[in-house]
Design a protein around this motif. Structure first.
Motif, PDB file in Angstrom:
ATOM      1  N   LYS A  88      56.181  44.714  33.786  1.00 22.95           N
ATOM      2  CA  LYS A  88      56.067  44.993  32.349  1.00 22.95           C
ATOM      3  C   LYS A  88      56.413  43.777  31.477  1.00 22.95           C
ATOM      4  CE  LYS A  88      54.839  49.251  32.958  1.00 22.95           C
ATOM      5  NZ  LYS A  88      53.446  49.692  32.655  1.00 22.95           N
ATOM      6  N   LYS A  89      56.412  42.599  32.096  1.00 25.94           N
ATOM      7  CA  LYS A  89      56.673  41.378  31.344  1.00 25.94           C
ATOM      8  C   LYS A  89      55.357  40.762  30.871  1.00 25.94           C
ATOM      9  CE  LYS A  89      60.957  40.149  33.775  1.00 25.94           C
ATOM     10  NZ  LYS A  89      61.648  39.117  34.586  1.00 25.94           N
ATOM     11  N   THR A  90      55.413  40.005  29.790  1.00 25.63           N
ATOM     12  CA  THR A  90      54.220  39.369  29.256  1.00 25.63           C
ATOM     13  C   THR A  90      53.587  38.468  30.304  1.00 25.63           C
ATOM     14  OG1 THR A  90      55.193  39.389  27.049  1.00 25.63           O
ATOM     15  CG2 THR A  90      53.304  37.948  27.389  1.00 25.63           C
ATOM     16  N   LYS A  91      52.273  38.517  30.413  1.00 27.69           N
ATOM     17  CA  LYS A  91      51.552  37.732  31.417  1.00 27.69           C
ATOM     18  C   LYS A  91      50.270  37.196  30.808  1.00 27.69           C
ATOM     19  CE  LYS A  91      50.273  37.905  36.298  1.00 27.69           C
ATOM     20  NZ  LYS A  91      50.293  38.726  37.533  1.00 27.69           N
ATOM     21  N   SER A  92      49.858  35.985  31.239  1.00 25.37           N
ATOM     22  CA  SER A  92      48.682  35.375  30.624  1.00 25.37           C
ATOM     23  C   SER A  92      47.567  35.038  31.606  1.00 25.37           C
ATOM     24  CB  SER A  92      49.085  34.091  29.882  1.00 25.37           C
ATOM     25  OG  SER A  92      49.729  33.186  30.760  1.00 25.37           O
ATOM     26  N   VAL A  93      47.859  35.027  32.932  1.00 22.23           N
ATOM     27  CA  VAL A  93      46.846  34.676  33.936  1.00 22.23           C
ATOM     28  C   VAL A  93      46.788  35.773  34.987  1.00 22.23           C
ATOM     29  CG1 VAL A  93      46.034  32.938  35.562  1.00 22.23           C
ATOM     30  CG2 VAL A  93      47.365  32.230  33.568  1.00 22.23           C
ATOM     31  N   PHE A  94      45.570  36.238  35.295  1.00 18.42           N
ATOM     32  CA  PHE A  94      45.390  37.342  36.236  1.00 18.42           C
ATOM     33  C   PHE A  94      44.407  36.966  37.330  1.00 18.42           C
ATOM     34  CE2 PHE A  94      46.803  39.128  32.261  1.00 18.42           C
ATOM     35  CZ  PHE A  94      47.724  40.097  32.633  1.00 18.42           C
ATOM     36  N   ARG A  95      44.729  37.374  38.559  1.00 24.79           N
ATOM     37  CA  ARG A  95      43.869  37.126  39.718  1.00 24.79           C
ATOM     38  C   ARG A  95      42.756  38.181  39.784  1.00 24.79           C
ATOM     39  NH1 ARG A  95      46.391  34.546  44.294  1.00 24.79           N
ATOM     40  NH2 ARG A  95      48.421  33.682  43.801  1.00 24.79           N
ATOM     41  N   PRO A  96      41.738  37.938  40.618  1.00 23.75           N
ATOM     42  CA  PRO A  96      40.705  38.953  40.822  1.00 23.75           C
ATOM     43  C   PRO A  96      41.306  40.259  41.330  1.00 23.75           C
ATOM     44  CG  PRO A  96      39.985  36.852  41.702  1.00 23.75           C
ATOM     45  CD  PRO A  96      41.416  36.677  41.319  1.00 23.75           C
ATOM     46  N   TYR A  97      40.888  41.358  40.753  1.00 20.55           N
ATOM     47  CA  TYR A  97      41.295  42.713  41.113  1.00 20.55           C
ATOM     48  C   TYR A  97      42.766  43.015  40.816  1.00 20.55           C
ATOM     49  CZ  TYR A  97      36.795  42.731  43.488  1.00 20.55           C
ATOM     50  OH  TYR A  97      35.470  42.629  43.773  1.00 20.55           O
ATOM     51  N   GLU A  98      43.477  42.081  40.210  1.00 18.69           N
ATOM     52  CA  GLU A  98      44.842  42.370  39.803  1.00 18.69           C
ATOM     53  C   GLU A  98      44.818  43.256  38.558  1.00 18.69           C
ATOM     54  OE1 GLU A  98      48.973  39.933  38.751  1.00 18.69           O
ATOM     55  OE2 GLU A  98      47.050  38.882  38.795  1.00 18.69           O
ATOM     56  N   ASN A  99      45.760  44.170  38.457  1.00 21.21           N
ATOM     57  CA  ASN A  99      45.798  45.063  37.299  1.00 21.21           C
ATOM     58  C   ASN A  99      46.194  44.311  36.032  1.00 21.21           C
ATOM     59  OD1 ASN A  99      45.004  47.401  38.568  1.00 21.21           O
ATOM     60  ND2 ASN A  99      47.071  48.097  38.996  1.00 21.21           N
ATOM     61  N   ILE A 100      45.436  44.542  34.984  1.00 27.20           N
ATOM     62  CA  ILE A 100      45.749  44.013  33.657  1.00 27.20           C
ATOM     63  C   ILE A 100      46.180  45.186  32.783  1.00 27.20           C
ATOM     64  CG2 ILE A 100      44.855  42.834  31.599  1.00 27.20           C
ATOM     65  CD1 ILE A 100      42.737  41.548  33.355  1.00 27.20           C
ATOM     66  N   THR A 101      47.293  45.040  32.118  1.00 26.56           N
ATOM     67  CA  THR A 101      47.742  46.072  31.193  1.00 26.56           C
ATOM     68  C   THR A 101      47.810  45.490  29.782  1.00 26.56           C
ATOM     69  OG1 THR A 101      49.035  47.229  32.879  1.00 26.56           O
ATOM     70  CG2 THR A 101      49.597  47.667  30.581  1.00 26.56           C
ATOM     71  N   ASN A 147      41.248  43.614  37.019  1.00 20.24           N
ATOM     72  CA  ASN A 147      40.557  42.410  36.574  1.00 20.24           C
ATOM     73  C   ASN A 147      39.283  42.241  37.393  1.00 20.24           C
ATOM     74  OD1 ASN A 147      39.748  39.882  35.685  1.00 20.24           O
ATOM     75  ND2 ASN A 147      41.173  38.808  37.035  1.00 20.24           N
ATOM     76  N   ARG A 148      38.158  42.510  36.777  1.00 25.98           N
ATOM     77  CA  ARG A 148      36.860  42.355  37.439  1.00 25.98           C
ATOM     78  C   ARG A 148      35.976  41.397  36.646  1.00 25.98           C
ATOM     79  NH1 ARG A 148      36.022  48.776  38.713  1.00 25.98           N
ATOM     80  NH2 ARG A 148      37.917  49.031  39.937  1.00 25.98           N
ATOM     81  N   PHE A 149      36.628  40.450  35.979  1.00 29.52           N
ATOM     82  CA  PHE A 149      35.907  39.471  35.169  1.00 29.52           C
ATOM     83  C   PHE A 149      35.899  38.118  35.870  1.00 29.52           C
ATOM     84  CE2 PHE A 149      38.296  42.365  32.315  1.00 29.52           C
ATOM     85  CZ  PHE A 149      37.218  43.113  31.867  1.00 29.52           C
ATOM     86  N   ASN A 150      34.827  37.377  35.715  1.00 29.74           N
ATOM     87  CA  ASN A 150      34.753  36.041  36.293  1.00 29.74           C
ATOM     88  C   ASN A 150      35.779  35.121  35.629  1.00 29.74           C
ATOM     89  OD1 ASN A 150      32.681  36.632  38.087  1.00 29.74           O
ATOM     90  ND2 ASN A 150      31.091  36.211  36.584  1.00 29.74           N
ATOM     91  N   ASP A 151      35.944  33.911  36.198  1.00 31.56           N
ATOM     92  CA  ASP A 151      36.883  32.950  35.626  1.00 31.56           C
ATOM     93  C   ASP A 151      36.526  32.687  34.166  1.00 31.56           C
ATOM     94  OD1 ASP A 151      37.909  32.858  38.109  1.00 31.56           O
ATOM     95  OD2 ASP A 151      37.564  30.728  38.470  1.00 31.56           O
ATOM     96  N   ALA A 152      37.446  33.008  33.288  1.00 37.53           N
ATOM     97  CA  ALA A 152      37.192  32.835  31.853  1.00 37.53           C
ATOM     98  C   ALA A 152      38.472  33.110  31.079  1.00 37.53           C
ATOM     99  CB  ALA A 152      36.084  33.770  31.376  1.00 37.53           C
ATOM    100  N   GLU A 153      38.425  32.776  29.781  1.00 33.50           N
ATOM    101  CA  GLU A 153      39.537  33.087  28.889  1.00 33.50           C
ATOM    102  C   GLU A 153      39.073  34.129  27.880  1.00 33.50           C
ATOM    103  OE1 GLU A 153      41.319  29.699  27.015  1.00 33.50           O
ATOM    104  OE2 GLU A 153      42.748  29.505  28.659  1.00 33.50           O
ATOM    105  N   PHE A 154      39.987  35.039  27.536  1.00 31.90           N
ATOM    106  CA  PHE A 154      39.643  36.129  26.641  1.00 31.90           C
ATOM    107  C   PHE A 154      40.655  36.251  25.510  1.00 31.90           C
ATOM    108  CE2 PHE A 154      38.254  37.234  30.925  1.00 31.90           C
ATOM    109  CZ  PHE A 154      36.896  37.461  30.725  1.00 31.90           C
ATOM    110  N   VAL A 155      40.173  36.732  24.376  1.00 35.15           N
ATOM    111  CA  VAL A 155      41.025  37.047  23.231  1.00 35.15           C
ATOM    112  C   VAL A 155      41.081  38.565  23.107  1.00 35.15           C
ATOM    113  CG1 VAL A 155      41.324  36.838  20.739  1.00 35.15           C
ATOM    114  CG2 VAL A 155      40.409  34.924  22.037  1.00 35.15           C
ATOM    115  N   LEU A 156      42.270  39.085  22.792  1.00 36.43           N
ATOM    116  CA  LEU A 156      42.446  40.527  22.636  1.00 36.43           C
ATOM    117  C   LEU A 156      42.311  40.934  21.175  1.00 36.43           C
ATOM    118  CD1 LEU A 156      45.600  41.058  24.888  1.00 36.43           C
ATOM    119  CD2 LEU A 156      43.207  41.368  25.530  1.00 36.43           C
ATOM    120  N   HIS A 157      41.613  42.029  20.946  1.00 35.13           N
ATOM    121  CA  HIS A 157      41.505  42.618  19.616  1.00 35.13           C
ATOM    122  C   HIS A 157      41.844  44.105  19.730  1.00 35.13           C
ATOM    123  CE1 HIS A 157      39.340  39.042  18.168  1.00 35.13           C
ATOM    124  NE2 HIS A 157      38.630  39.127  19.278  1.00 35.13           N
TER     125      HIS A 157
END
Length: 259
Positions: free
Chosen positions: A135-148, A206-216
């Motif tokens: 439950k700590k802030t995170k900025s980088v996620f691996r393939p199939y890793e859960n993003i919350t 996480n099922r997205f290709n290598d990329a950076e995303f902005v949250l809205h």
């Protein structure tokens, strides 16, 4: 040669190299350029050399190619060897190193002004990505890793059944990659009293290709006719570690929780 493109020069160099009939062949980023047909011919020749007992040292950042065609892999950093092992094991070390470096860089990036708009009825408190377990802030996620994604709203008056939506957009701009909402997932937030806060967490793989995303994120009333608040995150999140052999062909499911 001055009239050749970089791709044509590599093709010529490769053609000359394979005629040398040497016991050891060193190929440095040969497949960084060239069309699919050229790459296929190269790999066909790799297999021919391997079957004949010739040693091929293949230098590349293409993890999928290394795993597919090499028996062992050596990881180098600033000229120093970090280990020799099976390609899959070395790739994990390589990925871990890159993730740590990227997280370090992201921590040093100055936080820009948050784009936020509230109304007399509600306002955003925060919009962050967190590790699903710690439950700590995170900025980088691996393939199939859960993003919350956690969105926290403060009610300025008594509200009922707010609809909260989050959207991921490529940092470079363009259309949204995906979006989730409490209404879409059949979650009702009930009554929120004036001055109270409510946090909603959208969890997905996480099922997205290598990329950076902005949250809205946006907050609407029960009928989704009136926008009560909106917020864009000041920091990006990254997906890292995908290869051509690791692809996703389905849309991520999502679970929603709130407190």
């Amino acid at each position: 040669l001055k009239n050749y493109s970089s791709g044509m020069q590599v093709r010529l160099a490769f053609s000359i190299a394979i005629q040398a009939q040497s016991d050891i062949l060193v190929l440095d980023e040969v497949l960084a350029v060239g069309d699919a047909n050229f790459q296929r011919k190269c790999f066909e020749y790799f297999n021919l050399l391997k079957n004949s007992g010739t040693t091929v040292i293949f230098v590349s950042h293409d993890n999928a190619a290394v795993e597919r065609y090499c028996n062992r892999a050596l990881l180098l950093e600033y000229g120093e060897p970090l280990g020799i092992d099976k390609p899959s094991i070395v790739f994990d070390k390589y990925l871990e190193s890159n993730i740590k470096k990227l997280e370090t860089v992201k921590k040093k990036v100055k936080t820009t002004e948050v784009e936020k708009k509230g109304t007399e009825k509600a306002d955003f408190v925060e919009l962050i990505a967190i590790d699903s377990e710690s439950k700590k802030t995170k900025s980088v996620f691996r393939p199939y890793e859960n993003i919350t994604i956690r969105a926290t709203i403060k009610a300025k008056c008594t509200l009922k059944n707010l609809v909260i939506r989050v959207v991921l957009q490529h940092a470079s701009g363009g259309a949204a990659v995906c979006g989730f909402s409490t209404k879409q997932e059949g979650v009702k937030l009930g009554t929120i009293k004036e001055g109270a806060t409510i946090s909603v967490e959208f969890c997905f793989e996480n099922r997205f290709n290598d990329a950076e995303f902005v949250l809205h994120s946006t907050c609407f009333d029960e009928d989704q006719k009136n926008l009560l608040a909106r917020m864009s995150s000041s920091k990006t999140i990254s997906s890292l570690g995908w290869t051509r052999d690791l692809r996703c062909e389905y849309y991520p499911d999502v679970t929603v929780s709130f407190s």
